[in-house]
Design a protein around this motif. Structure first.
Motif, PDB file in Angstrom:
ATOM      1  N   ASP A  97     -11.727 -10.257  19.622  1.00 43.06           N
ATOM      2  CA  ASP A  97     -11.485 -11.645  20.018  1.00 43.06           C
ATOM      3  C   ASP A  97     -12.396 -12.090  21.157  1.00 43.06           C
ATOM      4  O   ASP A  97     -12.908 -13.193  21.163  1.00 43.06           O
ATOM      5  N   GLN A  98     -12.535 -11.209  22.133  1.00 38.90           N
ATOM      6  CA  GLN A  98     -13.333 -11.581  23.301  1.00 38.90           C
ATOM      7  C   GLN A  98     -14.722 -10.985  23.176  1.00 38.90           C
ATOM      8  O   GLN A  98     -14.898  -9.784  23.321  1.00 38.90           O
ATOM      9  N   THR A  99     -15.700 -11.844  22.890  1.00 40.96           N
ATOM     10  CA  THR A  99     -17.060 -11.341  22.775  1.00 40.96           C
ATOM     11  C   THR A  99     -17.999 -12.190  23.613  1.00 40.96           C
ATOM     12  O   THR A  99     -17.714 -13.353  23.893  1.00 40.96           O
ATOM     13  N   GLU A 101     -21.078 -14.267  23.447  1.00 36.23           N
ATOM     14  CA  GLU A 101     -21.684 -14.929  22.297  1.00 36.23           C
ATOM     15  C   GLU A 101     -23.148 -15.236  22.527  1.00 36.23           C
ATOM     16  O   GLU A 101     -23.540 -15.713  23.587  1.00 36.23           O
ATOM     17  N   ARG A 131     -19.709  -4.027  26.556  1.00 36.58           N
ATOM     18  CA  ARG A 131     -19.057  -5.305  26.308  1.00 36.58           C
ATOM     19  C   ARG A 131     -19.406  -5.756  24.888  1.00 36.58           C
ATOM     20  O   ARG A 131     -20.572  -5.715  24.493  1.00 36.58           O
ATOM     21  N   GLU A 330     -17.318 -16.445  27.514  1.00 37.24           N
ATOM     22  CA  GLU A 330     -16.405 -15.840  26.557  1.00 37.24           C
ATOM     23  C   GLU A 330     -16.215 -16.739  25.363  1.00 37.24           C
ATOM     24  O   GLU A 330     -16.444 -17.930  25.405  1.00 37.24           O
ATOM     25  N   ASN A 331     -15.798 -16.137  24.299  1.00 42.00           N
ATOM     26  CA  ASN A 331     -15.502 -16.849  23.065  1.00 42.00           C
ATOM     27  C   ASN A 331     -14.383 -17.844  23.326  1.00 42.00           C
ATOM     28  O   ASN A 331     -13.330 -17.477  23.801  1.00 42.00           O
ATOM     29  N   ARG A 332     -14.627 -19.101  22.976  1.00 40.71           N
ATOM     30  CA  ARG A 332     -13.647 -20.177  23.151  1.00 40.71           C
ATOM     31  C   ARG A 332     -13.110 -20.246  24.546  1.00 40.71           C
ATOM     32  O   ARG A 332     -12.061 -19.724  24.805  1.00 40.71           O
TER      33      ARG A 332
END
Ligand code: CUA
Length: 332
Positions: A97-99, A101, A131, A330-332
């Motif tokens: 979920d947490q990537t 980007e 990461r 972070e993603n979103r």
């Protein structure tokens, strides 16, 4: 860093060992049975040789236990390979979920990487160790394939759509980036280097010169330059749907189907707006094909992603300073 000749590249990501174990298992099984057949051919040829030109072979009527054995054993081995490979496949194709980007574009003959903070690099990619990193990419011309051999991830770059790969680097160093799809004269030169750095070094690198605003802020500028803001009003009264808090949600389409608002859908909506028209809206949006390049599309997507706050819609945001939701790494 690497010797002149090595059988396989270094294992420099969390999934590299999994891929290699499966690879060596399949290679081992194949080699075992291949060698077994060769040995038996030679052995039987010697054992049952005869000099009698009139000799007739013994009649063979079949053997149920033997036939069951050579059906069931390979079947069980195949099932093991299938289950194991499916497990590895899911790990490779489902990013966490947490990537972190990163966008990328392949074109003849280079890879351009775009960081969310605005920094771009060509044939070089800097990432932190430990990461998860997700690379979303497409091609501006022909088929390419983005390949990180030491991370054991690879995916085709296909004009007109997004592909993704994700990896978590486990070794500091410099690793190859290849194009793994023959794409013309300089295909072999379409290579680069991924630099895996300590998080602190990465932050220092990131805060170095270059940029020119974050990707989202570039997208915000484009959003008003291209007059997107005249229709996509934040309060939903415009001729196009409000884009506020839209990314990641489900959208009802005019044809009755449901679509998830992800990178691919936003991209498609910019380039072929009538393709998946949102319910209750007229097909009035012109195509922006040819007006925006892939990098601009990525900037616009990041801007739409950044519209996740309660303050200021696209119309307001486009005329004021940056939206409240600062585009995070972070993603979103
Ligand atoms: Cu690009 Cu080969």
């Amino acid at each position: 860093m690497s010797s002149i000749f090595r059988l396989i590249p270094d294992q420099a990501s969390t999934i590299a060992a999994d891929v290699d174990q499966l690879y060596w298992f399949i290679t081992g099984v194949t080699a075992f049975f291949g060698i077994l057949v060769c040995v038996l051919v030679v052995y039987f040829a010697v054992k049952y040789r005869t000099n009698d030109p009139l000799a007739v072979g013994a009649p063979i009527t079949g053997s149920i236990p033997l036939e069951l054995a050579w059906s069931v054993i390979p079947f069980l081995i195949s099932v093991v390979i299938f289950a194991w490979a499916a497990q590895v496949f899911f790990d490779i194709y489902r990013p966490p979920d947490q990537t972190l980007e990163i966008y990328a574009t392949g074109k003849r003959w280079m890879w351009k990487f775009q960081h969310l903070d605005g920094k771009a690099e060509i044939n070089e990619l800097h990432v932190p160790i430990g990461r998860p990193v997700k690379v979303t990419f497409t091609s501006e011309d022909v088929l390419h394939s983005l390949f990180f051999p030491s991370f054991r991830v690879k995916a085709d770059a296909i004009p007109g759509r997004y592909s993704t790969v994700w990896f978590e680097a486990t070794k500091i160093g410099e690793w190859h980036i290849f194009c793994a799809e023959y794409c013309g004269t300089s295909h072999s030169g379409m290579i680069g280097t991924v630099h895996v750095m300590e998080p602190s070094d990465y932050q220092a690198w990131l805060s170095g010169s270059g940029g020119g605003g974050t990707l989202a802020s570039r997208g915000e500028r484009l959003f008003s330059e291209l007059a997107c803001n005249t229709c996509h009003l934040g309060d939903g009264t415009g001729r196009g749907p409000s884009l506020l808090n839209k990314f990641g949600t489900q959208e009802q389409l005019a044809n009755g189907s449901i679509v998830t608002v992800d990178e691919s859908y936003v991209r498609e909506s910019i380039l072929t707006p009538q393709q998946k028209l949102v319910a209750n809206y007229q097909p009035v949006m012109p195509t922006f094909q040819g007006l925006v390049n892939e990098e601009s599309v990525m900037a616009l997507i990041e801007y739409v992603k950044s519209l996740q706050s309660s303050s200021g819609g696209p119309a307001a945001a486009a005329n004021t300073a940056a939206p409240a939701a600062a585009p995070a790494q972070e993603n979103r």
